[in-house]
Motif scaffolding. Structure first.
Motif, short mmCIF file in Angstrom:
data_model
loop_
_atom_site.label_atom_id
_atom_site.label_comp_id
_atom_site.label_asym_id
_atom_site.label_seq_id
_atom_site.Cartn_x
_atom_site.Cartn_y
_atom_site.Cartn_z
N THR A 81 13.35 69.55 -47.79
CA THR A 81 12.09 69.63 -47.09
C THR A 81 12.24 70.26 -45.71
O THR A 81 11.32 70.24 -44.92
N ALA A 82 13.39 70.79 -45.40
CA ALA A 82 13.58 71.44 -44.10
C ALA A 82 12.58 72.57 -43.97
O ALA A 82 12.30 73.28 -44.91
N THR A 83 12.03 72.73 -42.79
CA THR A 83 10.93 73.66 -42.61
C THR A 83 11.37 74.94 -41.97
O THR A 83 12.33 75.01 -41.23
N ALA A 84 10.61 75.98 -42.26
CA ALA A 84 10.81 77.23 -41.55
C ALA A 84 10.21 77.13 -40.17
O ALA A 84 10.47 77.95 -39.30
N SER A 85 9.39 76.13 -39.93
CA SER A 85 8.78 75.88 -38.64
C SER A 85 8.83 74.39 -38.38
O SER A 85 8.37 73.60 -39.20
N PRO A 86 9.42 73.92 -37.28
CA PRO A 86 9.99 74.71 -36.20
C PRO A 86 11.30 75.39 -36.57
O PRO A 86 12.05 74.89 -37.38
N SER A 87 11.56 76.54 -35.95
CA SER A 87 12.78 77.28 -36.21
C SER A 87 13.63 77.31 -34.96
O SER A 87 13.30 77.95 -33.98
N ALA A 88 14.71 76.55 -34.99
CA ALA A 88 15.57 76.44 -33.81
C ALA A 88 16.45 77.65 -33.62
O ALA A 88 17.09 77.82 -32.60
N SER A 89 16.50 78.54 -34.62
CA SER A 89 17.43 79.66 -34.54
C SER A 89 16.84 80.87 -33.85
O SER A 89 17.53 81.84 -33.61
N SER A 90 15.53 80.85 -33.54
CA SER A 90 14.91 81.99 -32.88
C SER A 90 15.36 82.05 -31.44
O SER A 90 15.20 81.08 -30.69
N VAL A 118 3.54 68.75 -40.60
CA VAL A 118 2.85 67.47 -40.78
C VAL A 118 3.40 66.73 -42.00
O VAL A 118 3.56 65.51 -41.99
N ALA A 119 3.72 67.47 -43.06
CA ALA A 119 4.31 66.84 -44.24
C ALA A 119 5.67 66.22 -43.90
O ALA A 119 6.01 65.14 -44.39
N SER A 120 6.45 66.90 -43.06
CA SER A 120 7.73 66.35 -42.63
C SER A 120 7.53 65.13 -41.74
O SER A 120 8.27 64.15 -41.82
N LEU A 121 6.50 65.18 -40.88
CA LEU A 121 6.18 64.04 -40.03
C LEU A 121 5.87 62.81 -40.87
O LEU A 121 6.26 61.69 -40.53
N ALA A 122 5.19 63.02 -42.00
CA ALA A 122 4.80 61.91 -42.86
C ALA A 122 6.01 61.21 -43.49
O ALA A 122 5.90 60.06 -43.93
N GLN A 123 7.16 61.88 -43.55
CA GLN A 123 8.35 61.29 -44.15
C GLN A 123 9.15 60.42 -43.20
O GLN A 123 10.02 59.67 -43.62
N LEU A 124 8.88 60.53 -41.92
CA LEU A 124 9.66 59.79 -40.92
C LEU A 124 9.42 58.29 -41.03
O LEU A 124 8.36 57.85 -41.49
#
Length: 351
Positions: A139-148, A175-181
């Motif tokens: 579920t890792a997201t393309a946003s936020p992208s720490a590599s930019s 938001v979907a990732s937030l829901a998993q916390l």
């Protein structure tokens, strides 16, 4: 040779067999104990048959990236320059605080120090790397992208780039990732997302929020009561701001809150209670100065109420999306009345 004793080579092989059997038995017992206790080993721990290696949490990649993005955004904001009272300059301290607190939160949630240290390690391109954590989560997201890499730009171009970077951390995947916390981490991280939206808006970036929808109308009804109280407070503040810039600001704030209350009434449907006839004011409001003080208090308390609601919406993606949006919008409204921008809007900054 003693009668009944095997020859020396056979005897040595027998001893070795017993030692191997004992070792395997001990490993099996250890594996059983670790599995039963739920202990998870480090990612790079030696693989022992029967003992599980550490599996990154489902939300780990997202939260590590959000942490590292805070550092990146601080660098972007520094590059913009401008007056100390400007939005970019104020965002520098906010993002530095976010980075410090989010790192501590990751450690509290059980992410190993080795993973955090690796994420902080500069890559050959000069940016931090989060590959060890983001690559392990489906579920890792393309946003936020720490590599930019940070955009080194000043003036309007730099401000526009910063606004786009703030806004890029928002969206359905975040938001979907937030829901998993875990529930106790949702308000902190949701407040960070709300801050991102407010920063982007104050820098002039238009954000497209998802369509409003809730599966539980009773949730909207509970949010509605808080918004209605804020509407009443701004009605009083508007009435006691007869002319000038303060009246214009009061009317704009009141319009925004009335629109939100109307949207929440639609979401609540028959679950919505009738509006209260009046609300008790915290102090007498008979002058423009008192009206300004009331507006500041109402918006500050509304911001805190929304942040608190984030925790109760854990796992509910539509509700979390709406709360992040409302928190972001309230942060913008409050800042226009002089309320300082916050790294975690509505929450007391953790020490």
């Amino acid at each position: 040779m003693i009668a009944g004793m095997p020859p020396a080579p056979d005897r040595d092989r027998a001893h070795l067999s017993r030692r191997v059997a004992l070792a395997l038995g001990a490993s099996a017992v250890a594996a059983l104990g670790l599995s039963a206790c739920g202990i998870r080993l480090e990612d790079d721990a030696p693989r022992v048959p029967g003992i599980p290696t550490r599996e990154p949490f489902a939300w780990e990649g997202f939260l590590v990236a959000l942490w590292r993005r805070s550092d990146t955004l601080a660098q972007r904001a520094r590059s913009v320059g401008g007056p100390a009272t400007g939005v970019p300059a104020r965002l520098v301290a906010l993002h530095d605080t976010q980075a410090t607190v989010l790192r501590a939160e990751l450690a509290r949630l059980g992410v190993p120090e080795r993973v955090l240290a690796e994420a902080e390690r500069p890559s050959p391109t000069g940016t931090s790397t989060t590959a060890s954590s983001t690559a392990t989560s489906g579920t890792a997201t393309a946003s936020p992208s720490a590599s930019s890499p940070p955009v080194v730009a000043t003036g309007k171009a730099g401000q526009s780039a910063l606004a786009g970077a703030e806004a890029s951390d928002l969206g359905p995947t975040a938001v979907a990732s937030l829901a998993q916390l875990p529930a106790d981490a949702v308000p902190l991280v949701g407040a960070v997302l709300g801050q991102r939206g407010a920063a982007a808006a104050l820098l002039g970036h238009a954000i497209t929020w998802p369509d409003q929808a809730l599966s539980a109308p009773s949730l909207a009804a509970s949010y509605l009561s808080t918004t209605r109280a804020a509407v009443y407070g701004l009605e009083v503040a508007t009435a006691q701001s007869p002319t000038g810039a303060q009246r214009t600001l009061a009317q704009a704030t009141l319009t925004a809150l009335r629109t939100r209350a109307s949207d929440q009434e639609v979401l609540a449907g028959s679950s919505a209670d009738p509006p209260a006839v009046a609300y008790t004011l915290p102090f007498a409001v008979t002058t423009p100065a008192a009206a300004r003080k009331l507006a500041v208090q109402v918006l500050t308390e509304l911001r805190a109420a929304i942040a608190r609601d984030l925790g109760s919406a854990r796992g509910n993606v539509p509700a979390l999306g709406l709360l992040v949006q409302w928190l972001s919008d309230t942060e913008v409204l409050a800042s226009r009345w002089g309320v300082p921008l916050a790294p975690f809007p509505g929450l007391t900054t953790p020490k």
